[in-house]
Write a protein that holds these residues in place. Sequence first.
Motif, PDB file in Angstrom:
ATOM      1  N   GLN A   8       0.825  -1.201   0.000  1.00  0.00           N
ATOM      2  CA  GLN A   8       0.000   0.000   0.000  1.00  0.00           C
ATOM      3  C   GLN A   8       0.861   1.253   0.000  1.00  0.00           C
ATOM      4  O   GLN A   8       0.539   2.231  -0.666  1.00  0.00           O
ATOM      5  N   LYS A   9       1.967   1.228   0.729  1.00  0.00           N
ATOM      6  CA  LYS A   9       2.867   2.375   0.757  1.00  0.00           C
ATOM      7  C   LYS A   9       3.562   2.568  -0.580  1.00  0.00           C
ATOM      8  O   LYS A   9       3.699   3.680  -1.074  1.00  0.00           O
ATOM      9  N   VAL A  10       4.010   1.467  -1.198  1.00  0.00           N
ATOM     10  CA  VAL A  10       4.709   1.560  -2.478  1.00  0.00           C
ATOM     11  C   VAL A  10       3.783   2.082  -3.569  1.00  0.00           C
ATOM     12  O   VAL A  10       4.172   2.910  -4.392  1.00  0.00           O
ATOM     13  N   LEU A  11       2.541   1.623  -3.587  1.00  0.00           N
ATOM     14  CA  LEU A  11       1.584   2.026  -4.618  1.00  0.00           C
ATOM     15  C   LEU A  11       0.822   3.296  -4.258  1.00  0.00           C
ATOM     16  O   LEU A  11      -0.008   3.757  -5.038  1.00  0.00           O
ATOM     17  N   ASP A  12       1.082   3.851  -3.068  1.00  0.00           N
ATOM     18  CA  ASP A  12       0.419   5.063  -2.589  1.00  0.00           C
ATOM     19  C   ASP A  12      -1.097   4.876  -2.503  1.00  0.00           C
ATOM     20  O   ASP A  12      -1.877   5.688  -2.990  1.00  0.00           O
ATOM     21  N   ILE A  13      -1.499   3.778  -1.863  1.00  0.00           N
ATOM     22  CA  ILE A  13      -2.908   3.442  -1.686  1.00  0.00           C
ATOM     23  C   ILE A  13      -3.255   3.612  -0.214  1.00  0.00           C
ATOM     24  O   ILE A  13      -2.597   3.038   0.654  1.00  0.00           O
ATOM     25  N   GLN A  14      -4.312   4.392   0.085  1.00  0.00           N
ATOM     26  CA  GLN A  14      -4.714   4.605   1.467  1.00  0.00           C
ATOM     27  C   GLN A  14      -5.879   3.708   1.896  1.00  0.00           C
ATOM     28  O   GLN A  14      -6.260   3.711   3.057  1.00  0.00           O
ATOM     29  N   ASP A  15      -6.449   2.934   0.996  1.00  0.00           N
ATOM     30  CA  ASP A  15      -7.590   2.081   1.311  1.00  0.00           C
ATOM     31  C   ASP A  15      -7.121   0.871   2.111  1.00  0.00           C
ATOM     32  O   ASP A  15      -6.388   0.019   1.619  1.00  0.00           O
ATOM     33  N   LYS A  16      -7.565   0.768   3.363  1.00  0.00           N
ATOM     34  CA  LYS A  16      -7.163  -0.342   4.243  1.00  0.00           C
ATOM     35  C   LYS A  16      -7.935  -1.627   3.948  1.00  0.00           C
ATOM     36  O   LYS A  16      -7.611  -2.679   4.496  1.00  0.00           O
ATOM     37  N   ASN A  17      -8.963  -1.565   3.098  1.00  0.00           N
ATOM     38  CA  ASN A  17      -9.748  -2.755   2.759  1.00  0.00           C
ATOM     39  C   ASN A  17      -9.093  -3.601   1.668  1.00  0.00           C
ATOM     40  O   ASN A  17      -9.530  -4.712   1.406  1.00  0.00           O
ATOM     41  N   LEU A  18      -8.061  -3.081   1.023  1.00  0.00           N
ATOM     42  CA  LEU A  18      -7.320  -3.833   0.009  1.00  0.00           C
ATOM     43  C   LEU A  18      -6.256  -4.672   0.694  1.00  0.00           C
ATOM     44  O   LEU A  18      -5.428  -4.155   1.434  1.00  0.00           O
ATOM     45  N   LEU A  19      -6.282  -5.966   0.441  1.00  0.00           N
ATOM     46  CA  LEU A  19      -5.313  -6.881   1.040  1.00  0.00           C
ATOM     47  C   LEU A  19      -4.452  -7.490  -0.053  1.00  0.00           C
ATOM     48  O   LEU A  19      -4.975  -8.060  -1.019  1.00  0.00           O
ATOM     49  N   PHE A  20      -3.150  -7.371   0.105  1.00  0.00           N
ATOM     50  CA  PHE A  20      -2.190  -7.939  -0.841  1.00  0.00           C
ATOM     51  C   PHE A  20      -1.622  -9.218  -0.244  1.00  0.00           C
ATOM     52  O   PHE A  20      -1.270  -9.266   0.931  1.00  0.00           O
ATOM     53  N   GLU A  21      -1.529 -10.255  -1.058  1.00  0.00           N
ATOM     54  CA  GLU A  21      -1.020 -11.539  -0.605  1.00  0.00           C
ATOM     55  C   GLU A  21       0.478 -11.633  -0.861  1.00  0.00           C
ATOM     56  O   GLU A  21       1.068 -10.777  -1.509  1.00  0.00           O
ATOM     57  N   TYR A  34       4.861  -6.090 -22.389  1.00  0.00           N
ATOM     58  CA  TYR A  34       5.276  -6.791 -21.181  1.00  0.00           C
ATOM     59  C   TYR A  34       4.775  -5.966 -20.000  1.00  0.00           C
ATOM     60  O   TYR A  34       5.184  -4.819 -19.817  1.00  0.00           O
ATOM     61  N   CYS A  35       3.844  -6.505 -19.204  1.00  0.00           N
ATOM     62  CA  CYS A  35       3.165  -5.744 -18.160  1.00  0.00           C
ATOM     63  C   CYS A  35       3.358  -6.373 -16.791  1.00  0.00           C
ATOM     64  O   CYS A  35       3.624  -7.564 -16.660  1.00  0.00           O
ATOM     65  N   LYS A  36       3.172  -5.534 -15.770  1.00  0.00           N
ATOM     66  CA  LYS A  36       3.223  -5.980 -14.380  1.00  0.00           C
ATOM     67  C   LYS A  36       1.788  -6.080 -13.866  1.00  0.00           C
ATOM     68  O   LYS A  36       0.986  -5.161 -14.051  1.00  0.00           O
ATOM     69  N   PHE A  37       1.459  -7.217 -13.237  1.00  0.00           N
ATOM     70  CA  PHE A  37       0.145  -7.428 -12.651  1.00  0.00           C
ATOM     71  C   PHE A  37       0.292  -7.562 -11.147  1.00  0.00           C
ATOM     72  O   PHE A  37       1.109  -8.350 -10.672  1.00  0.00           O
ATOM     73  N   ILE A  38      -0.494  -6.789 -10.412  1.00  0.00           N
ATOM     74  CA  ILE A  38      -0.484  -6.842  -8.956  1.00  0.00           C
ATOM     75  C   ILE A  38      -1.860  -7.329  -8.515  1.00  0.00           C
ATOM     76  O   ILE A  38      -2.880  -6.737  -8.869  1.00  0.00           O
ATOM     77  N   TYR A  39      -1.882  -8.416  -7.748  1.00  0.00           N
ATOM     78  CA  TYR A  39      -3.141  -9.043  -7.338  1.00  0.00           C
ATOM     79  C   TYR A  39      -3.473  -8.667  -5.897  1.00  0.00           C
ATOM     80  O   TYR A  39      -2.615  -8.696  -5.014  1.00  0.00           O
TER      81      TYR A  39
END
Length: 147
Positions: A8-21, A34-39
């Motif tokens: 969240q800090k790297v992507l500058d996201i303030q939404d606490k409901n997003l969970l990264f695995e 050639y793309c980057k995918f973040i799940y």
Amino acid sequence: MPTSNDMQKVLDIQDKNLLFEEDCVSYALFKNHYCKFIYCTLSYMPTACKHCGEPNQNYSIYKNGSQTSSVTFPTTGVTPTYLNVKKQRFKCKNCQRTFTASTPIVQENCFISNFIKAAVLVNASEARSVKNIALETHVSATTVQRL
């Protein structure tokens, strides 16, 4: 390994409901690039129904599957980035309608992040062509004109 808070800090996201695995970043070919995918996963318990306004008491709103959205995100480094969000779906027992979890990162029924829209507006304030802005932000020229 990065935690959800680090992403969240790297992507500058303030939404606490997003969970990264763990291992949430992958690379693949998409639209001949050639793309980057973040799940990530978006889930929370709503306080009321979006349609009828019925408050969520005694499980009147329950989880009803999920829906995956691929959101265009600003370029990280030199690769186009897409945020694949697995959004929680909900169903209201009162009105029998369903709705999807929402986030301030992207508007409802839209697949272009607010970060991209802001980048288009900043670039449009300079003397640059529509096509050049579209190539830089990885959206169509029509989208740039619309914004």
